[in-house]
Design a protein around this motif. Structure first.
Motif, short mmCIF file in Angstrom:
data_model
loop_
_atom_site.label_atom_id
_atom_site.label_comp_id
_atom_site.label_asym_id
_atom_site.label_seq_id
_atom_site.Cartn_x
_atom_site.Cartn_y
_atom_site.Cartn_z
N ASN A 16 37.08 45.81 53.22
CA ASN A 16 38.50 46.12 53.14
C ASN A 16 38.78 47.44 53.88
O ASN A 16 38.31 48.49 53.45
CB ASN A 16 38.92 46.26 51.67
N ASP A 21 36.07 48.80 49.97
CA ASP A 21 35.51 47.86 49.02
C ASP A 21 35.45 46.46 49.65
O ASP A 21 35.79 46.29 50.82
CB ASP A 21 36.36 47.82 47.75
N ARG A 22 35.05 45.50 48.85
CA ARG A 22 34.92 44.13 49.34
C ARG A 22 36.08 43.28 48.84
O ARG A 22 36.44 43.33 47.66
CB ARG A 22 33.60 43.53 48.86
N PHE A 23 36.65 42.49 49.75
CA PHE A 23 37.70 41.57 49.34
C PHE A 23 37.15 40.54 48.36
O PHE A 23 35.98 40.18 48.38
CB PHE A 23 38.28 40.84 50.55
N ASN A 24 38.03 40.03 47.53
CA ASN A 24 37.69 38.95 46.61
C ASN A 24 37.11 37.77 47.36
O ASN A 24 37.52 37.47 48.49
CB ASN A 24 38.96 38.55 45.85
N ARG A 25 36.19 37.05 46.72
CA ARG A 25 35.50 35.94 47.38
C ARG A 25 36.45 34.85 47.88
O ARG A 25 36.15 34.15 48.86
CB ARG A 25 34.44 35.33 46.45
N ASP A 26 37.59 34.69 47.25
CA ASP A 26 38.54 33.68 47.69
C ASP A 26 39.46 34.17 48.80
O ASP A 26 40.24 33.39 49.36
CB ASP A 26 39.40 33.22 46.51
N LYS A 27 39.38 35.46 49.13
CA LYS A 27 40.20 36.04 50.21
C LYS A 27 39.38 36.26 51.48
O LYS A 27 39.95 36.41 52.56
CB LYS A 27 40.81 37.36 49.76
N ARG A 28 38.07 36.32 51.36
CA ARG A 28 37.22 36.44 52.55
C ARG A 28 37.24 35.13 53.33
O ARG A 28 37.33 34.05 52.73
CB ARG A 28 35.78 36.78 52.15
N GLU A 193 43.31 41.57 54.67
CA GLU A 193 43.26 40.36 53.85
C GLU A 193 44.00 39.19 54.49
O GLU A 193 43.49 38.06 54.54
CB GLU A 193 43.84 40.65 52.47
#
Length: 212
Positions: A16, A21-28, A193
């Protein structure tokens, strides 16, 4: 069950640009592909921050070298129907001093490994999709990436042409991400995102049309 390996760097991991941080798994984008394709597909996310095509990073060690982990990764997850290879942005860093053509030759090495592997169905090579990363934007001076990626903007604009040449040479699939998404203006490098989601939808559509 069709198995797809997504092998890439921080833009596959889901970095992000606003927070680190890391985007949510459903947004990657790999997660978007998974959700779009639905049952019958297994999506494996193999993104690593800082991963290069074939170069050891003198500041972060050999584990950033995409070549070193590729063969174990293919062997671990086989049989694979498709490998999606999305690398090259980190090769633009100043400390590597690489031209766009040299970066494409690093990708060529990985392409050769995948298409000579026995990691596909019945010991054959998997299908391969090469993705050219979107060009680097002008990086804000306040970004921690500003010096690291200085002079990379023009070189990054040439990657699509060279990557397509590699794909044509090997007869594999090619997708130029620059036609769909742009790098974030926050750091000039990473996808935000909405760009992840956009890319994932387009790639899912692309994959549906392949004979996996």
């Amino acid at each position: 069950m069709k198995t797809i390996l997504c092998y890439g760097d921080s833009n596959t991991w889901g970095y992000n640009p606003a927070t680190g941080d890391r985007f949510n798994r459903d947004k990657r984008w790999p997660g978007v592909i998974r959700n779009d394709l639905g049952e019958g597909y297994h999506i494996i996310e193999e993104g690593l921050n800082g991963r290069t095509t074939v170069w050891d990073d003198p500041l972060h060690g050999g584990y950033k070298n995409g070549k070193n982990y590729l063969i174990p990764c293919l062997s671990t997850h086989k049989p694979l129907n498709l490998v999606i290879l999305f690398l090259g942005t980190n090769d633009l860093k100043m400390r590597f001093s690489l031209s766009a053509f040299e970066i494409s030759q690093g990708l060529r090495v990985l392409t050769d490994i995948i298409l000579k592997s026995e990691s596909g169905i019945n010991g054959r090579p998997p299908q391969l999709l090469l993705i050219a990363p979107p060009p680097v934007k002008t990086i804000p001076p306040i970004s921690r990436f500003s010096e690291e990626f200085s002079e990379s903007e023009i070189k990054s604009q040439k990657l699509g042409e060279y990557y397509q040449q590699v794909a044509e040479e090997y007869g594999c699939e090619f997708f130029n991400a620059a036609h769909i998404v742009t790098s974030s203006s926050l750091d000039g490098i990473h996808l935000d995102e909405k760009e992840h989601i956009k890319l994932g939808h387009k790639l899912a559509e692309f994959v549906r049309n392949l004979n996996l």
